[in-house]
Design a protein around this motif. Structure first.
Motif, mmCIF file in Angstrom:
data_model
loop_
_atom_site.group_PDB
_atom_site.id
_atom_site.type_symbol
_atom_site.label_atom_id
_atom_site.label_comp_id
_atom_site.label_asym_id
_atom_site.label_seq_id
_atom_site.Cartn_x
_atom_site.Cartn_y
_atom_site.Cartn_z
ATOM 1 N N GLN A 6 0.851 -1.194 0.000
ATOM 2 C CA GLN A 6 0.000 0.000 0.000
ATOM 3 C C GLN A 6 0.883 1.238 0.000
ATOM 4 O OE1 GLN A 6 -2.501 -0.408 3.558
ATOM 5 N NE2 GLN A 6 -4.040 -1.494 2.334
ATOM 6 N N LYS A 7 0.622 2.162 -0.938
ATOM 7 C CA LYS A 7 1.396 3.403 -0.954
ATOM 8 C C LYS A 7 0.488 4.572 -0.604
ATOM 9 C CE LYS A 7 2.668 7.333 -3.152
ATOM 10 N NZ LYS A 7 2.008 8.317 -4.028
ATOM 11 N N TYR A 8 0.914 5.364 0.345
ATOM 12 C CA TYR A 8 0.144 6.540 0.753
ATOM 13 C C TYR A 8 0.915 7.800 0.350
ATOM 14 C CZ TYR A 8 -2.772 3.307 3.351
ATOM 15 O OH TYR A 8 -3.617 2.277 3.679
ATOM 16 N N ARG A 150 10.294 13.503 -8.998
ATOM 17 C CA ARG A 150 9.031 13.843 -8.337
ATOM 18 C C ARG A 150 7.986 12.754 -8.568
ATOM 19 N NH1 ARG A 150 8.682 18.923 -6.118
ATOM 20 N NH2 ARG A 150 7.291 17.744 -4.753
ATOM 21 N N GLY A 151 7.270 12.448 -7.511
ATOM 22 C CA GLY A 151 6.261 11.387 -7.602
ATOM 23 C C GLY A 151 6.861 9.984 -7.498
ATOM 24 N N GLY A 152 8.141 9.914 -7.120
ATOM 25 C CA GLY A 152 8.866 8.637 -7.169
ATOM 26 C C GLY A 152 8.408 7.576 -6.178
ATOM 27 N N SER A 153 7.610 7.967 -5.175
ATOM 28 C CA SER A 153 7.135 6.944 -4.222
ATOM 29 C C SER A 153 6.250 5.913 -4.920
ATOM 30 C CB SER A 153 6.340 7.583 -3.091
ATOM 31 O OG SER A 153 7.146 8.476 -2.398
ATOM 32 N N ASP A 154 5.546 6.349 -5.964
ATOM 33 C CA ASP A 154 4.723 5.394 -6.721
ATOM 34 C C ASP A 154 5.610 4.271 -7.256
ATOM 35 O OD1 ASP A 154 2.534 7.129 -6.439
ATOM 36 O OD2 ASP A 154 2.987 8.178 -8.307
ATOM 37 N N THR A 155 6.774 4.670 -7.779
ATOM 38 C CA THR A 155 7.673 3.682 -8.382
ATOM 39 C C THR A 155 8.266 2.774 -7.311
ATOM 40 O OG1 THR A 155 8.124 5.245 -10.132
ATOM 41 C CG2 THR A 155 9.675 3.420 -9.905
ATOM 42 N N ALA A 208 -0.569 13.587 -16.631
ATOM 43 C CA ALA A 208 -1.516 13.232 -15.557
ATOM 44 C C ALA A 208 -0.682 12.803 -14.349
ATOM 45 C CB ALA A 208 -2.433 12.096 -16.001
ATOM 46 N N MET A 209 -0.569 13.684 -13.375
ATOM 47 C CA MET A 209 0.414 13.468 -12.308
ATOM 48 C C MET A 209 -0.004 12.403 -11.280
ATOM 49 S SD MET A 209 -0.384 16.871 -10.093
ATOM 50 C CE MET A 209 0.976 16.617 -9.014
ATOM 51 N N ILE A 210 -1.138 11.792 -11.495
ATOM 52 C CA ILE A 210 -1.648 10.812 -10.536
ATOM 53 C C ILE A 210 -0.674 9.646 -10.288
ATOM 54 C CG2 ILE A 210 -3.087 9.758 -12.389
ATOM 55 C CD1 ILE A 210 -4.545 9.916 -9.038
HETATM 56 MG MG MG Z 1 2.192 11.550 -6.511
#
Ligand code: MG
Ligand code: ADP
Ligand code: ASP
Length: 405
Positions: A6-8, A150-155, A208-210
């Motif tokens: 799970q990623k928050y 940026r947004g690297g936690s998704d990866t 789409a930065m989601i």
């Molecule tokens: Mg993000």
């Protein structure tokens, strides 16, 4: 026992109440019978604030030191979340990216994960603990801290899910799924029940930065199903997975936009392929990523070459061109006031006339188009930045995306 990652995101852990709510949700997932690995981002706007702090000291801070600084944001979140989960009586341990085995290349601030050594995470799971891993950060083979862009936690989350062969990677965020357009721009955007990896990769890459595009890439390669859903509700969100062709009914799935562009035109350059090679190989060797490219007037001795780069790369691109043989004599025009608007849909491949319909919509609103680029599943138009929200809205309307037609 099945494993779930799970990623928050930052908005999901922005304050104490939200951290406690995440802790309860994690414990509920344990109660449902899963082994849970949690990946967290820095709280709220922490990463932006850290970047501002660095800029207040130096215009061009060393990238290695930026990574040292930015990684602290996620370290705060993992510790606080571990304390919250512990307070609920659930055994838990937090790990930095390095402790979690996230090994990267050496490209500071945009490192790529080379390998996830899941041994430590697996060992901690076997002890019956929830494992919290800091998102966005990793370590080089020489033990330097890196960050993933940026947004690297998704990866981080998807890569960990792939390494542990988890059943699912859940991405918890401040919207309840992937929409047909950014719901902040288009009020009647529609939540999509499912999106194909290929479409999601295009949507993410086109602004789409989601989700971070690299996360979708890793998910597609390892077949990790992603469930994008809200941290603040229990409703199901959007499944990202392989969607087979029979299930695809619509030509356009979504609209994305990206205002982080600069357009550079080299007017009157010699019209020969060698010049093109010199320009783009020089830009590549400076690490400048060129996006849209168009060349006009190739039948005459001179031609106009236009291409786009990110705003961060703009100055490097201009300096590189000025340094080319003959480059000082070219007429170089740079325009920052542009944005790229794209329509995306795997169904486009089999539906002619999609681009024509997009141009019709833009022309009806008198929105100028400077550059166009297409692939099998997208059409992108470069428009004036001042009109980019209008452009997103008219495309969304034209393709009736609110209704899912
Ligand atoms: Mg993000
Ligand atoms: P997090 O902090 O959880 O990682 P982000 O801010 O990175 O969250 O991503 C979530 C945001 O992405 C949403 O608030 C939304 O405004 C934006 N967004 C852009 N395009 C879309 C889309 N097509 N569907 C849903 N959200 C989108
Ligand atoms: N904290 C990082 C960022 O703001 C990573 C992330 O949120 O995924 O970009």
């Amino acid at each position: 026992m099945a494993i779930i990652v799970q990623k928050y995101g930052g908005s999901s852990v922005a304050d104490t109440d939200k951290v406690m709510a995440v802790a309860r949700r994690v414990v509920d997932t344990v109660m449902e019978g899963y082994q849970v690995v949690v990946v967290v981002s820095a709280q709220g706007d922490t990463t932006d604030s850290l970047i501002q702090q660095a800029r207040a000291i130096s215009e061009r801070p060393p990238k290695r030191e930026m990574d040292m600084l930015l990684a602290t944001g996620e370290q705060v979140s993992i510790a606080l979340l571990a304390m919250a989960i512990d307070s609920l009586g659930q055994p838990v341990i937090s790990l930095t990216g390095a402790q979690g085995g996230i090994m990267t290349d050496t490209q500071h601030m945009k490192a790529r994960i080379r390998e996830v050594d899941g041994a430590r995470i697996s060992a901690e799971l076997r002890k019956g603990q929830v494992v919290i891993v800091a998102g966005f950060q990793g370590m080089t083979s020489t033990h330097d801290i890196t960050t993933l862009g940026r947004g690297g936690s998704d990866t981080t989350a998807v890569a960990v899910a792939a390494a542990l062969r988890a059943d699912m990677c859940e991405i918890f965020t401040d919207v309840d799924g992937v929409y047909s357009a950014d719901p902040r721009l288009v009020f009647d955007a529609r939540r999509l029940n499912q999106v194909d990896y290929g479409e999601m990769l295009e949507l993410a890459s086109l602004g789409a930065m989601i989700l971070q595009p690299r996360a979708v890439e890793v998910a597609a390669v390892y077949g990790v199903p992603i469930h994008v859903r809200s941290s603040f509700s229990r409703k199901p969100g959007t499944m990202i997975r392989e969607v087979n062709a029979v299930e695809r009914e619509i030509s356009v799935t979504g609209v994305a936009s990206d205002a982080n562009c600069a357009k550079i035109t080299l007017a009157g350059i010699p019209s020969n392929v060698n010049v093109l090679h010199n320009v783009f190989s020089a830009l590549a060797s400076e690490g400048v990523n060129v996006d849209m490219i168009v060349q006009a007037g190739t039948a005459s001795p001179t031609a106009d070459l236009t291409f786009t780069v990110t705003r961060e790369d703009r100055q490097t691109a201009l300096d590189t061109i000025a340094g080319l043989e003959g480059g000082q004599d070219w007429d170089v025009i740079c325009d920052d006031d542009v944005a790229k608007v794209s329509i995306v849909g795997a169904g486009m491949m089999t539906n002619p006339g999609v681009a024509a319909k997009m141009f019709e919509a833009l022309s009806a609103e008198e929105i100028p188009v400077f550059v166009v680029s297409t692939s099998e599943i997208k059409v992108s138009c470069l428009v004036p930045r001042s009109r980019h929200q209008d452009a997103v809205r008219v495309c969304h309307k034209k393709f009736e995306l609110h209704a899912g037609k």
